[in-house]
Design a protein around this motif. Structure first.
Motif, PDB file in Angstrom:
ATOM      1  N   LEU A 149     -14.589  56.440  70.710  1.00 55.11           N
ATOM      2  CA  LEU A 149     -13.854  55.276  70.215  1.00 55.11           C
ATOM      3  C   LEU A 149     -14.356  54.939  68.820  1.00 55.11           C
ATOM      4  CD1 LEU A 149     -13.984  52.980  73.368  1.00 55.11           C
ATOM      5  CD2 LEU A 149     -11.990  54.195  72.479  1.00 55.11           C
ATOM      6  N   PRO A 150     -13.471  54.536  67.922  1.00 55.13           N
ATOM      7  CA  PRO A 150     -13.925  54.203  66.569  1.00 55.13           C
ATOM      8  C   PRO A 150     -14.845  52.982  66.529  1.00 55.13           C
ATOM      9  CG  PRO A 150     -11.562  53.787  66.814  1.00 55.13           C
ATOM     10  CD  PRO A 150     -12.030  54.443  68.068  1.00 55.13           C
ATOM     11  N   ASP A 151     -14.622  52.010  67.421  1.00 56.61           N
ATOM     12  CA  ASP A 151     -15.444  50.802  67.450  1.00 56.61           C
ATOM     13  C   ASP A 151     -15.659  50.388  68.915  1.00 56.61           C
ATOM     14  OD1 ASP A 151     -16.787  48.432  67.060  1.00 56.61           O
ATOM     15  OD2 ASP A 151     -15.279  47.555  65.725  1.00 56.61           O
ATOM     16  N   PRO A 152     -16.601  51.050  69.613  1.00 55.19           N
ATOM     17  CA  PRO A 152     -16.771  50.760  71.037  1.00 55.19           C
ATOM     18  C   PRO A 152     -17.178  49.317  71.332  1.00 55.19           C
ATOM     19  CG  PRO A 152     -18.470  52.271  70.264  1.00 55.19           C
ATOM     20  CD  PRO A 152     -17.499  52.080  69.154  1.00 55.19           C
ATOM     21  N   LYS A 153     -17.959  48.704  70.438  1.00 56.52           N
ATOM     22  CA  LYS A 153     -18.379  47.321  70.667  1.00 56.52           C
ATOM     23  C   LYS A 153     -17.167  46.382  70.668  1.00 56.52           C
ATOM     24  CE  LYS A 153     -22.279  45.847  68.764  1.00 56.52           C
ATOM     25  NZ  LYS A 153     -23.245  45.242  67.822  1.00 56.52           N
ATOM     26  N   ALA A 154     -16.243  46.602  69.748  1.00 57.51           N
ATOM     27  CA  ALA A 154     -15.032  45.778  69.693  1.00 57.51           C
ATOM     28  C   ALA A 154     -14.185  45.978  70.950  1.00 57.51           C
ATOM     29  CB  ALA A 154     -14.211  46.118  68.452  1.00 57.51           C
ATOM     30  N   ARG A 155     -14.122  47.204  71.454  1.00 60.00           N
ATOM     31  CA  ARG A 155     -13.362  47.467  72.684  1.00 60.00           C
ATOM     32  C   ARG A 155     -14.003  46.776  73.877  1.00 60.00           C
ATOM     33  NH1 ARG A 155      -9.465  51.704  72.737  1.00 60.00           N
ATOM     34  NH2 ARG A 155      -9.183  51.007  74.871  1.00 60.00           N
ATOM     35  N   LEU A 156     -15.344  46.749  73.920  1.00 63.21           N
ATOM     36  CA  LEU A 156     -16.031  46.035  74.997  1.00 63.21           C
ATOM     37  C   LEU A 156     -15.706  44.543  74.957  1.00 63.21           C
ATOM     38  CD1 LEU A 156     -19.501  47.792  74.905  1.00 63.21           C
ATOM     39  CD2 LEU A 156     -17.998  47.674  76.889  1.00 63.21           C
TER      40      LEU A 156
ATOM     41  N   GLU B 106     -24.182  87.694  85.864  1.00 62.65           N
ATOM     42  CA  GLU B 106     -22.738  87.475  85.784  1.00 62.65           C
ATOM     43  C   GLU B 106     -22.012  87.913  87.045  1.00 62.65           C
ATOM     44  OE1 GLU B 106     -20.562  88.120  82.159  1.00 62.65           O
ATOM     45  OE2 GLU B 106     -22.436  88.122  81.015  1.00 62.65           O
ATOM     46  N   LYS B 107     -22.560  88.852  87.792  1.00 62.26           N
ATOM     47  CA  LYS B 107     -21.934  89.290  89.045  1.00 62.26           C
ATOM     48  C   LYS B 107     -21.994  88.179  90.101  1.00 62.26           C
ATOM     49  CE  LYS B 107     -24.017  93.582  88.446  1.00 62.26           C
ATOM     50  NZ  LYS B 107     -24.856  94.594  89.039  1.00 62.26           N
ATOM     51  N   SER B 108     -22.971  87.277  89.971  1.00 68.54           N
ATOM     52  CA  SER B 108     -23.147  86.190  90.929  1.00 68.54           C
ATOM     53  C   SER B 108     -22.430  84.907  90.508  1.00 68.54           C
ATOM     54  CB  SER B 108     -24.639  85.879  91.100  1.00 68.54           C
ATOM     55  OG  SER B 108     -25.326  87.010  91.545  1.00 68.54           O
ATOM     56  N   LEU B 109     -21.836  84.931  89.333  1.00 65.39           N
ATOM     57  CA  LEU B 109     -21.219  83.726  88.781  1.00 65.39           C
ATOM     58  C   LEU B 109     -19.702  83.797  88.908  1.00 65.39           C
ATOM     59  CD1 LEU B 109     -21.732  81.067  87.175  1.00 65.39           C
ATOM     60  CD2 LEU B 109     -21.418  82.415  85.099  1.00 65.39           C
ATOM     61  N   LEU B 110     -19.133  82.865  89.649  1.00 65.14           N
ATOM     62  CA  LEU B 110     -17.683  82.807  89.770  1.00 65.14           C
ATOM     63  C   LEU B 110     -17.093  82.219  88.486  1.00 65.14           C
ATOM     64  CD1 LEU B 110     -15.182  83.210  91.495  1.00 65.14           C
ATOM     65  CD2 LEU B 110     -15.614  80.978  92.540  1.00 65.14           C
ATOM     66  N   TYR B 111     -17.560  81.042  88.116  1.00 66.89           N
ATOM     67  CA  TYR B 111     -17.194  80.422  86.848  1.00 66.89           C
ATOM     68  C   TYR B 111     -18.150  79.265  86.581  1.00 66.89           C
ATOM     69  CZ  TYR B 111     -14.657  77.200  89.929  1.00 66.89           C
ATOM     70  OH  TYR B 111     -14.313  76.324  90.915  1.00 66.89           O
ATOM     71  N   ALA B 112     -18.178  78.795  85.354  1.00 66.64           N
ATOM     72  CA  ALA B 112     -19.019  77.661  84.967  1.00 66.64           C
ATOM     73  C   ALA B 112     -18.106  76.495  84.601  1.00 66.64           C
ATOM     74  CB  ALA B 112     -19.912  78.026  83.794  1.00 66.64           C
ATOM     75  N   ILE B 113     -18.397  75.356  85.152  1.00 68.33           N
ATOM     76  CA  ILE B 113     -17.636  74.139  84.837  1.00 68.33           C
ATOM     77  C   ILE B 113     -18.355  73.443  83.688  1.00 68.33           C
ATOM     78  CG2 ILE B 113     -16.843  71.914  85.700  1.00 68.33           C
ATOM     79  CD1 ILE B 113     -16.887  73.157  88.513  1.00 68.33           C
ATOM     80  N   GLU B 114     -17.612  73.126  82.658  1.00 64.87           N
ATOM     81  CA  GLU B 114     -18.195  72.460  81.495  1.00 64.87           C
ATOM     82  C   GLU B 114     -17.510  71.125  81.263  1.00 64.87           C
ATOM     83  OE1 GLU B 114     -18.442  74.942  78.046  1.00 64.87           O
ATOM     84  OE2 GLU B 114     -18.874  76.720  79.244  1.00 64.87           O
ATOM     85  N   ASN B 115     -18.258  70.194  80.682  1.00 58.19           N
ATOM     86  CA  ASN B 115     -17.686  68.894  80.334  1.00 58.19           C
ATOM     87  C   ASN B 115     -16.669  69.059  79.218  1.00 58.19           C
ATOM     88  OD1 ASN B 115     -19.367  67.535  82.092  1.00 58.19           O
ATOM     89  ND2 ASN B 115     -20.912  67.125  80.551  1.00 58.19           N
ATOM     90  N   ARG B 116     -15.618  68.271  79.303  1.00 58.62           N
ATOM     91  CA  ARG B 116     -14.681  68.203  78.183  1.00 58.62           C
ATOM     92  C   ARG B 116     -15.254  67.237  77.163  1.00 58.62           C
ATOM     93  NH1 ARG B 116      -9.503  66.623  81.449  1.00 58.62           N
ATOM     94  NH2 ARG B 116     -10.577  64.690  81.026  1.00 58.62           N
ATOM     95  N   VAL B 117     -15.093  67.546  75.923  1.00 64.91           N
ATOM     96  CA  VAL B 117     -15.545  66.648  74.865  1.00 64.91           C
ATOM     97  C   VAL B 117     -14.429  65.651  74.602  1.00 64.91           C
ATOM     98  CG1 VAL B 117     -16.282  66.485  72.467  1.00 64.91           C
ATOM     99  CG2 VAL B 117     -17.018  68.425  73.865  1.00 64.91           C
ATOM    100  N   ASN B 118     -14.744  64.375  74.752  1.00 66.32           N
ATOM    101  CA  ASN B 118     -13.771  63.325  74.479  1.00 66.32           C
ATOM    102  C   ASN B 118     -14.013  62.743  73.102  1.00 66.32           C
ATOM    103  OD1 ASN B 118     -12.401  63.377  76.970  1.00 66.32           O
ATOM    104  ND2 ASN B 118     -14.067  62.240  77.919  1.00 66.32           N
ATOM    105  N   LYS B 119     -12.942  62.344  72.475  1.00 69.88           N
ATOM    106  CA  LYS B 119     -13.043  61.711  71.169  1.00 69.88           C
ATOM    107  C   LYS B 119     -13.666  60.320  71.335  1.00 69.88           C
ATOM    108  CE  LYS B 119     -10.157  60.476  67.245  1.00 69.88           C
ATOM    109  NZ  LYS B 119      -8.780  60.392  66.756  1.00 69.88           N
TER     110      LYS B 119
END
Length: 128
Positions: free
Chosen positions: A33-40, A18-31
């Motif tokens: 799509l209810p129907d990705p095929k229809a959006r495509l 932890e002394k060597s770690l400035l911070y950790a970047i993490e992915n945001r969780v996105n909601k």
């Protein structure tokens, strides 16, 4: 501190002081799509600043679909499940469609990798 990195189909545990770690970047969780095929399909019909797909392929005798290989996190199977029936509904002959897997300098995707990439039905129709 334990950090878990995506690695292959799993996670790789890395212990960092932890002394060597400035911070950790993490992915945001996105909601999702209810129907990705229809959006495509909607995006094929009403793209932003472009002609609809049907107009783009009008009077074309052959179509080549270029897809990424298994090393890229692209939902290829989902995209193809929306795209191929759409092309067929425009009157495109399935024998005039070629799929090219862009491996670059990577080795070819084979057997189960190919099934994960494009699905079992499409995998049977790909010539390596």
């Amino acid at each position: 501190m334990d950090i878990f990195l995506d690695y292959g189909n799993g996670k790789l545990k890395v212990d960092i002081d932890e002394k060597s770690l400035l911070y950790a970047i993490e992915n945001r969780v996105n909601k999702a799509l209810p129907d990705p095929k229809a959006r495509l399909i909607e995006s094929f019909k009403n793209p932003i600043d472009s002609l609809p797909l049907k107009e783009r392929i009008k009077n074309k005798s052959k179509i080549c679909i270029v897809i990424s290989d298994i090393t890229r996190a692209v939902p290829t199977k989902l995209i193809l499940e929306a795209l191929l029936p759409e092309l067929l509904s425009y009157g495109v002959n399935k024998n005039s469609i070629t799929m090219l897997i862009a491996t670059g300098l990577h080795r070819p995707n084979e057997s189960e990798e190919l099934v994960r990439l494009v699905g079992k039905i499409l995998q049977k129709n790909i010539i390596l």
